[in-house]
Design a protein around this motif. Structure first.
Motif, mmCIF file in Angstrom:
data_model
loop_
_atom_site.group_PDB
_atom_site.id
_atom_site.type_symbol
_atom_site.label_atom_id
_atom_site.label_comp_id
_atom_site.label_asym_id
_atom_site.label_seq_id
_atom_site.Cartn_x
_atom_site.Cartn_y
_atom_site.Cartn_z
ATOM 1 N N LYS A 126 9.327 6.208 4.176
ATOM 2 C CA LYS A 126 8.766 7.395 3.518
ATOM 3 C C LYS A 126 9.817 7.928 2.561
ATOM 4 O O LYS A 126 10.996 8.012 2.906
ATOM 5 C CB LYS A 126 8.392 8.475 4.535
ATOM 6 N N ILE A 127 9.356 8.274 1.367
ATOM 7 C CA ILE A 127 10.247 8.713 0.298
ATOM 8 C C ILE A 127 9.801 10.079 -0.213
ATOM 9 O O ILE A 127 8.606 10.288 -0.450
ATOM 10 C CB ILE A 127 10.214 7.697 -0.866
ATOM 11 N N ARG A 128 10.769 10.980 -0.373
ATOM 12 C CA ARG A 128 10.493 12.239 -1.064
ATOM 13 C C ARG A 128 10.660 11.929 -2.551
ATOM 14 O O ARG A 128 11.757 11.651 -3.024
ATOM 15 C CB ARG A 128 11.440 13.352 -0.646
ATOM 16 N N VAL A 129 9.559 11.951 -3.268
ATOM 17 C CA VAL A 129 9.542 11.540 -4.666
ATOM 18 C C VAL A 129 10.000 12.684 -5.574
ATOM 19 O O VAL A 129 9.493 13.802 -5.476
ATOM 20 C CB VAL A 129 8.117 11.082 -5.071
ATOM 21 N N TRP B 150 0.855 -1.193 0.000
ATOM 22 C CA TRP B 150 0.000 0.000 0.000
ATOM 23 C C TRP B 150 0.885 1.235 0.000
ATOM 24 O O TRP B 150 2.042 1.178 0.411
ATOM 25 C CB TRP B 150 -0.978 0.015 1.175
ATOM 26 N N ALA B 151 0.303 2.324 -0.499
ATOM 27 C CA ALA B 151 1.035 3.586 -0.575
ATOM 28 C C ALA B 151 0.099 4.728 -0.220
ATOM 29 O O ALA B 151 -1.099 4.681 -0.517
ATOM 30 C CB ALA B 151 1.586 3.784 -1.982
ATOM 31 N N LYS B 152 0.665 5.727 0.416
ATOM 32 C CA LYS B 152 -0.079 6.955 0.695
ATOM 33 C C LYS B 152 0.770 8.095 0.162
ATOM 34 O O LYS B 152 1.916 8.262 0.578
ATOM 35 C CB LYS B 152 -0.330 7.100 2.193
ATOM 36 N N LEU B 153 0.213 8.842 -0.790
ATOM 37 C CA LEU B 153 0.929 9.947 -1.401
ATOM 38 C C LEU B 153 0.358 11.252 -0.873
ATOM 39 O O LEU B 153 -0.828 11.534 -1.036
ATOM 40 C CB LEU B 153 0.800 9.879 -2.926
ATOM 41 N N GLU B 154 1.208 12.009 -0.179
ATOM 42 C CA GLU B 154 0.822 13.311 0.365
ATOM 43 C C GLU B 154 1.809 14.328 -0.195
ATOM 44 O O GLU B 154 2.959 14.372 0.250
ATOM 45 C CB GLU B 154 0.854 13.291 1.889
ATOM 46 N N GLY B 155 1.347 15.111 -1.176
ATOM 47 C CA GLY B 155 2.264 16.007 -1.874
ATOM 48 C C GLY B 155 3.273 15.167 -2.626
ATOM 49 O O GLY B 155 2.907 14.340 -3.451
ATOM 50 N N ASN B 156 4.551 15.344 -2.320
ATOM 51 C CA ASN B 156 5.581 14.512 -2.958
ATOM 52 C C ASN B 156 6.183 13.502 -1.973
ATOM 53 O O ASN B 156 7.246 12.952 -2.222
ATOM 54 C CB ASN B 156 6.673 15.390 -3.585
ATOM 55 N N ILE B 157 5.482 13.259 -0.856
ATOM 56 C CA ILE B 157 5.940 12.280 0.139
ATOM 57 C C ILE B 157 5.121 10.998 -0.009
ATOM 58 O O ILE B 157 3.891 11.015 0.087
ATOM 59 C CB ILE B 157 5.808 12.815 1.586
#
Length: 137
Positions: free
Chosen positions: A107-110, A21-28
């Protein structure tokens, strides 16, 4: 939403092939293992992840999950930087079995990401239904 006894929160995105699963908040981007994924893996005894500050790309294993019957190295079509690792999960891997959606891994800054990498539940529900129907819970 419940699918054959497994939980899939509707506010998350999913990679049904990897059971992530993934949660994308802005570029995080926050990543974890689905309820069905942890069940199929069995008792998880070790999780390792890239360190904070490390760059990742599609060839980089972002994290690894190990159980008695399986070792999985997880790569994603993402370029970015690891900004946080869940030390609680690294120290106590079975949290992924106990609470898969409360126990994120990394958590990754994309910087760049294939937008088809993770899909809303509505688009992958049938895949999870088919997979879950093969599993006896």
């Amino acid at each position: 939403m419940r699918i054959n006894g497994f939980s899939f929160p509707e506010d998350l995105l999913y990679d049904p092939e990897k059971h992530v699963w993934a949660k994308l908040e802005g570029n995080i981007l926050t990543l974890g293992v689905t309820d069905l994924g942890q069940y199929m893996t069995g008792k998880i005894f070790q999780v390792s992840a890239k360190n904070v500050g490390e760059k990742i790309n599609p060839r980089t294993p972002v994290f690894t999950v190990e159980s008695a019957k399986w070792i999985g190295k997880f790569r994603f079509p993402i370029q970015g930087e690891v900004i946080e690792v869940n030390k609680r999960v690294l120290d106590n891997a079975n949290l992924l079995n106990d609470d898969p959606y409360g126990s994120w891994i990394v958590k990754i800054r994309v910087e760049e990401m294939d937008r088809n990498a993770f899909k809303p539940l509505g688009e992958v529900k049938e895949i999870f239904e088919k997979e879950a129907s093969r599993i006896a819970k």
